[in-house]
Design an enzyme around this catalytic site. Structure first.
Site, short mmCIF file in Angstrom:
data_model
loop_
_atom_site.label_atom_id
_atom_site.label_comp_id
_atom_site.label_asym_id
_atom_site.label_seq_id
_atom_site.Cartn_x
_atom_site.Cartn_y
_atom_site.Cartn_z
N ARG A 4 -15.01 -19.88 68.18
CA ARG A 4 -15.68 -19.80 66.88
C ARG A 4 -15.95 -18.35 66.47
O ARG A 4 -15.92 -18.01 65.28
CB ARG A 4 -16.99 -20.58 66.94
CG ARG A 4 -17.77 -20.66 65.63
CD ARG A 4 -19.06 -21.44 65.84
NE ARG A 4 -19.76 -21.67 64.59
CZ ARG A 4 -19.62 -22.72 63.82
NH1 ARG A 4 -18.74 -23.65 64.15
NH2 ARG A 4 -20.33 -22.86 62.72
N TYR A 5 -16.25 -17.49 67.43
CA TYR A 5 -16.63 -16.12 67.11
C TYR A 5 -15.58 -15.10 67.55
O TYR A 5 -15.86 -13.90 67.55
CB TYR A 5 -17.97 -15.78 67.77
CG TYR A 5 -19.08 -16.73 67.40
CD1 TYR A 5 -19.40 -16.95 66.06
CD2 TYR A 5 -19.78 -17.43 68.36
CE1 TYR A 5 -20.41 -17.83 65.70
CE2 TYR A 5 -20.79 -18.32 68.02
CZ TYR A 5 -21.09 -18.52 66.68
OH TYR A 5 -22.09 -19.39 66.33
N ARG A 67 -8.63 -16.19 97.38
CA ARG A 67 -9.98 -15.93 96.88
C ARG A 67 -10.22 -14.44 96.61
O ARG A 67 -11.30 -13.92 96.83
CB ARG A 67 -11.04 -16.46 97.86
CG ARG A 67 -10.93 -17.93 98.20
CD ARG A 67 -11.24 -18.82 97.00
NE ARG A 67 -12.63 -18.67 96.61
CZ ARG A 67 -13.64 -19.38 97.15
NH1 ARG A 67 -13.39 -20.25 98.12
NH2 ARG A 67 -14.88 -19.22 96.73
N HIS A 68 -9.19 -13.74 96.13
CA HIS A 68 -9.31 -12.31 95.80
C HIS A 68 -8.30 -12.04 94.69
O HIS A 68 -7.10 -12.12 94.89
CB HIS A 68 -9.01 -11.46 97.03
CG HIS A 68 -9.40 -10.01 96.88
ND1 HIS A 68 -8.80 -9.17 95.97
CD2 HIS A 68 -10.35 -9.27 97.53
CE1 HIS A 68 -9.34 -7.96 96.06
NE2 HIS A 68 -10.29 -8.00 97.00
N THR A 142 -43.32 -3.23 51.37
CA THR A 142 -43.78 -2.87 52.71
C THR A 142 -44.70 -3.99 53.17
O THR A 142 -45.53 -4.49 52.39
CB THR A 142 -44.52 -1.52 52.72
OG1 THR A 142 -45.64 -1.57 51.83
CG2 THR A 142 -43.60 -0.39 52.29
N HIS A 143 -44.54 -4.41 54.42
CA HIS A 143 -45.26 -5.57 54.96
C HIS A 143 -44.95 -6.84 54.17
O HIS A 143 -45.74 -7.79 54.17
CB HIS A 143 -46.78 -5.34 54.98
CG HIS A 143 -47.18 -4.09 55.69
ND1 HIS A 143 -47.32 -4.00 57.06
CD2 HIS A 143 -47.44 -2.84 55.21
CE1 HIS A 143 -47.68 -2.77 57.39
NE2 HIS A 143 -47.75 -2.04 56.29
N GLN A 214 -17.09 3.72 95.10
CA GLN A 214 -15.89 2.91 94.96
C GLN A 214 -15.67 2.51 93.51
O GLN A 214 -14.55 2.19 93.12
CB GLN A 214 -15.97 1.65 95.84
CG GLN A 214 -14.64 0.88 95.88
CD GLN A 214 -14.72 -0.38 96.71
OE1 GLN A 214 -14.54 -1.48 96.19
NE2 GLN A 214 -15.01 -0.23 97.99
N SER A 265 -26.80 -31.53 54.56
CA SER A 265 -26.29 -32.90 54.56
C SER A 265 -27.19 -33.82 53.74
O SER A 265 -26.75 -34.88 53.30
CB SER A 265 -26.20 -33.42 56.00
OG SER A 265 -27.49 -33.44 56.60
N LYS A 270 -28.92 -27.26 48.04
CA LYS A 270 -29.18 -26.14 48.94
C LYS A 270 -28.01 -25.15 49.01
O LYS A 270 -26.86 -25.53 49.15
CB LYS A 270 -29.47 -26.66 50.34
CG LYS A 270 -30.74 -27.46 50.44
CD LYS A 270 -31.97 -26.58 50.51
CE LYS A 270 -32.19 -26.11 51.93
NZ LYS A 270 -33.34 -25.18 52.01
N ASN A 272 -27.95 -22.07 51.40
CA ASN A 272 -28.69 -21.38 52.45
C ASN A 272 -27.96 -20.13 52.94
O ASN A 272 -26.74 -20.11 52.98
CB ASN A 272 -28.91 -22.33 53.64
CG ASN A 272 -29.64 -23.60 53.24
OD1 ASN A 272 -30.54 -23.56 52.40
ND2 ASN A 272 -29.25 -24.72 53.83
N GLU A 277 -27.97 -15.65 58.70
CA GLU A 277 -28.73 -16.16 59.84
C GLU A 277 -27.89 -16.11 61.12
O GLU A 277 -28.39 -15.82 62.21
CB GLU A 277 -29.20 -17.58 59.55
CG GLU A 277 -30.28 -17.65 58.49
CD GLU A 277 -30.60 -19.06 58.04
OE1 GLU A 277 -31.63 -19.25 57.38
OE2 GLU A 277 -29.82 -19.99 58.33
N SER A 309 -19.16 -9.93 88.25
CA SER A 309 -19.24 -11.20 87.53
C SER A 309 -19.92 -11.03 86.18
O SER A 309 -19.55 -11.67 85.19
CB SER A 309 -19.99 -12.23 88.38
OG SER A 309 -21.27 -11.73 88.74
#
Length: 439
Positions: A4-5, A67-68, A142-143, A214, A265, A270, A272, A277, A309
């Site tokens: 999606r992104y 496993r490496h 402001t505020h 290393q 829905s 609306k 939005n 967001e 990881s």
């Protein structure tokens, strides 16, 4: 990162295929540099260049057993060469992180180039829209409360200036990440030597870390992720402002709304600010990833694996997200609707209250004691606010004020053009000698 992104170009950078291809680039650069130094047979280096291939499925198949991942990679590549004499020189003198860290620098460089281009595209859009609304009056807040007049162009120019600072920071952080190391298991360059290390890195277009363990020390990575987080925070600042300005009671700006788009829905009316967001939400993820990068700085002794990881997640995810966020925010700003009439109506809503600071200054300038002047102005301001009457009319009828300011002086106090007289100079500071004609 979920699809999606993930934009296609950035997704390709962080594909398994590209990662292993970068590992192979490091391996081949090392072999060819060693061949030039007479350490590896030239024929072996040529054969590796001609035949070595990446097979992701085969690498994964081998890794499931050994496993490496680096060992699985070298085995699979050696198989693809089909020449045991040449294949035995693959990975000669290297440790796993010589390959992984140096290849990661190549991957980050590719990702950073895409982000730098996206930052520049955003700058172009911000500059265009700043000039478009350079002289569009708007109330500054402001505020969350009405303060003094600004223009919407000044607001966007402010975003532009911040974006330019972000671009400079990011270029520096990306340049610092374009650093390789071929210094061996504990950073002593024991097996190949410092000169060979520098030549391999130069062959790849990378700087050489002057000293490492290393691994390349993770302060570089923490700085890079922190810089990405700042870029994301700046985008959030833009998106949050648009969200506030789109509120029904304000409605000065509205993010793009597609012809087939639906806002709710349950409520068909609306519209939005969901894209804005989304930007605010994703910025939180990038900030969280930066915190993880700080945790990676402290490793045991000359290296442990606890950072690995983490970086498999935070480096792809953060660059993918910032790339996406830049693209979406650029679209939002380029196509947002702006309502100058509503801005003017909101500016006038408090019936002159927003000129109280200028009035105080003018009274003092004309001889009124500051403390007295402040009390006169505040008393009328509070009364006008609570009764929703005209502050300007109340002031004009106050003999205390009229003792110092006549009708002409009061007109000058409440002149919107006077409040905005520095806009041209502020634009010159931000954009230099450019003019509206160029946009």
């Amino acid at each position: 990162m979920i699809a999606r992104y993930t934009r296609p170009e950035m997704g390709r950078v962080w594909s398994e295929e590209n990662k292993f291809q970068k590992w192979l680039e490091v391996e081949l650069a090392a072999t060819e540099t060693l061949a030039e130094a007479g350490i590896v047979p030239r024929e072996a280096a040529l054969r590796l260049r001609e035949r070595a291939r990446v097979d992701v499925a085969r690498i994964n198949e081998i890794e499931a057993k050994v496993r490496h991942d680096v060992i699985a990679f070298t085995i699979a590549v050696q198989e693809s060469v089909g020449d045991a004499e040449a294949a035995r020189w693959l990975h000669y003198g290297l440790t796993s992180n010589d390959v992984v860290d140096t290849a990661q620098a190549l991957l980050v460089r590719e990702a950073s180039q895409l982000i730098e281009k996206a930052i520049e595209r955003f700058s172009v859009v911000l500059e265009k829209r700043a000039w478009e609304f350079k002289d569009t009056p708007e109330i500054g807040r402001t505020h969350g409360v009405h303060a003094e007049p600004i223009t919407f162009g000044l607001k966007v120019a402010n975003w532009f200036a911040e974006n330019r600072r972000g671009a400079a920071r990011f270029q520096t952080a990306a340049r610092e990440m374009a650093t390789g190391k071929i210094s061996g298991a504990v950073g002593t360059c024991t097996h190949l030597g410092p000169e060979i290390e520098q030549k391999i890195c130069a062959r790849l277009g990378l700087a050489t870390a002057p000293i490492t363990s290393q691994v390349i020390e993770r302060d570089r990575h923490a700085n890079y992720l922190a810089t990405l987080a700042i870029v994301a925070a700046s985008l959030e600042r833009v998106a949050l402002e648009i969200r506030h300005l789109q509120r029904t009671e304000v409605r000065e700006v509205e993010e793009p709304f597609g012809g087939e788009q639906r806002g709710s829905s349950a409520m068909p009316h609306k519209r939005n600010p969901v894209s804005s967001e989304q930007i605010c939400g994703l910025a939180r993820v990038v900030r969280g990833n930066a915190t993880a990068a700080f945790e990676n700085v402290a490793l045991w002794h000359e290296r442990d694996i606890s950072h690995s990881s983490v970086e498999r997640v935070i480096l792809p995810d953060s660059t993918i997200l910032v790339d996406y966020m830049l693209h979406r925010t650029t679209e939002i700003v380029a196509n947002m609707k702006v309502f100058p009439e509503r801005m003017q109506r909101n500016l006038n809503a408090t019936k002159g209250l927003v000129f109280s600071g200028q009035l105080l200054q003018d009274l003092v300038e004309h001889g009124a004691p500051r403390e007295d002047a402040y009390k006169w102005v505040q008393a009328h301001a509070m009364a006008a606010w609570e009764s929703e009457t005209s502050f300007q009319e109340r002031i004009a009828a106050d003999p205390n004020v009229r003792n110092f300011l006549d009708e002409k002086a009061l007109a000058h106090t409440f002149d919107l053009r006077r409040q905005l007289r520095a806009v041209d100079e502020l634009f010159r500071r931000v954009f230099g000698s450019k003019s509206a004609a160029g946009h």
